[in-house]
Write a protein that holds these residues in place. Sequence first.
Motif, mmCIF file in Angstrom:
data_model
loop_
_atom_site.group_PDB
_atom_site.id
_atom_site.type_symbol
_atom_site.label_atom_id
_atom_site.label_comp_id
_atom_site.label_asym_id
_atom_site.label_seq_id
_atom_site.Cartn_x
_atom_site.Cartn_y
_atom_site.Cartn_z
ATOM 1 N N THR A 16 61.315 52.591 -4.132
ATOM 2 C CA THR A 16 60.295 52.612 -5.323
ATOM 3 C C THR A 16 59.255 53.816 -5.213
ATOM 4 O OG1 THR A 16 60.808 50.520 -5.391
ATOM 5 C CG2 THR A 16 58.892 51.316 -6.879
ATOM 6 N N ILE A 17 59.346 54.803 -6.482
ATOM 7 C CA ILE A 17 57.947 55.615 -6.125
ATOM 8 C C ILE A 17 57.001 54.991 -7.169
ATOM 9 C CG2 ILE A 17 57.191 57.882 -6.862
ATOM 10 C CD1 ILE A 17 60.306 58.813 -6.846
ATOM 11 N N TYR A 18 55.788 55.187 -6.436
ATOM 12 C CA TYR A 18 54.551 54.790 -7.176
ATOM 13 C C TYR A 18 53.958 55.832 -7.533
ATOM 14 C CZ TYR A 18 54.890 49.992 -6.107
ATOM 15 O OH TYR A 18 55.372 48.522 -5.951
ATOM 16 N N TRP A 19 53.486 56.085 -8.863
ATOM 17 C CA TRP A 19 52.984 57.521 -9.461
ATOM 18 C C TRP A 19 51.389 57.278 -9.791
ATOM 19 C CZ3 TRP A 19 56.816 60.994 -9.966
ATOM 20 C CH2 TRP A 19 58.217 60.627 -9.933
ATOM 21 N N ALA B 34 52.162 54.215 -12.758
ATOM 22 C CA ALA B 34 53.538 53.674 -12.916
ATOM 23 C C ALA B 34 54.166 53.504 -11.512
ATOM 24 C CB ALA B 34 54.183 54.697 -13.835
ATOM 25 N N ALA B 35 55.289 52.899 -11.638
ATOM 26 C CA ALA B 35 56.207 52.514 -10.707
ATOM 27 C C ALA B 35 57.668 52.391 -11.192
ATOM 28 C CB ALA B 35 55.688 51.343 -9.949
ATOM 29 N N TYR C 136 54.467 58.536 -4.406
ATOM 30 C CA TYR C 136 54.818 57.837 -3.067
ATOM 31 C C TYR C 136 55.654 56.939 -3.043
ATOM 32 C CZ TYR C 136 53.760 55.562 1.496
ATOM 33 O OH TYR C 136 53.801 55.332 2.848
ATOM 34 N N ARG C 137 56.545 57.301 -2.151
ATOM 35 C CA ARG C 137 58.025 56.462 -2.196
ATOM 36 C C ARG C 137 57.962 55.428 -0.981
ATOM 37 N NH1 ARG C 137 62.404 58.542 -4.241
ATOM 38 N NH2 ARG C 137 61.899 60.605 -3.557
ATOM 39 N N THR C 138 58.405 54.237 -1.271
ATOM 40 C CA THR C 138 58.208 52.992 -0.526
ATOM 41 C C THR C 138 59.530 53.296 0.428
ATOM 42 O OG1 THR C 138 59.178 51.487 -1.968
ATOM 43 C CG2 THR C 138 56.652 51.569 -1.770
ATOM 44 N N ASP C 139 59.722 52.438 1.215
ATOM 45 C CA ASP C 139 60.998 52.363 2.207
ATOM 46 C C ASP C 139 62.204 51.615 1.360
ATOM 47 O OD1 ASP C 139 59.656 53.157 4.546
ATOM 48 O OD2 ASP C 139 59.312 51.068 5.235
ATOM 49 N N ASP C 140 61.821 51.077 0.382
ATOM 50 C CA ASP C 140 62.903 50.584 -0.478
ATOM 51 C C ASP C 140 63.164 51.779 -1.609
ATOM 52 O OD1 ASP C 140 60.968 50.272 -2.511
ATOM 53 O OD2 ASP C 140 61.288 47.955 -2.565
#
Length: 149
Positions: free
Chosen positions: A140-143, A98-99, A134-138
């Motif tokens: 957004t968390i990718y799960w 998910a994201a 994992y959280r991106t610079d913007d």
Amino acid sequence: MTTRLAICAALLLTCGLAVANDGSREAPVDPGAKETDLALLQIEKNIVTYTNEQRARHGLAPLLIDQGLVRSARQHAIWMATNRTLRHTRQSVAENIAAGQPTSPEVVRAWMSSSGHRANILNAGHARIGVAAYRTDDGTIYWCQQFLR
């Protein structure tokens, strides 16, 4: 590219905090953390806790944390975030991805609202789990959740 992925794998979350519905803080990893340190982050512990709560509601045994699956889920979450895409791994594991959900309770709720993801969580044949966020610079968390027998 392989070196970049290995470097990224050492950093599971970037700056920022997510706050779970229960008020606990889901803190990012220390940027100096080593890839070999597979202790679960609070955000990852929360994913496992909320997943196992769903299993308990349905009379299923809790999933046990598998370090190989944790490593694999982390690498895949980083890959998805780096490529800004949701795509299942080619590994032979059951997987939920998910994201965009800001907290672990919200991502588990989203998975439970999807028949395929819910089936993975409630599969009585699954005994082991690995998770990652994992959280991106913007922001957004990718799960990623991965399951095995």
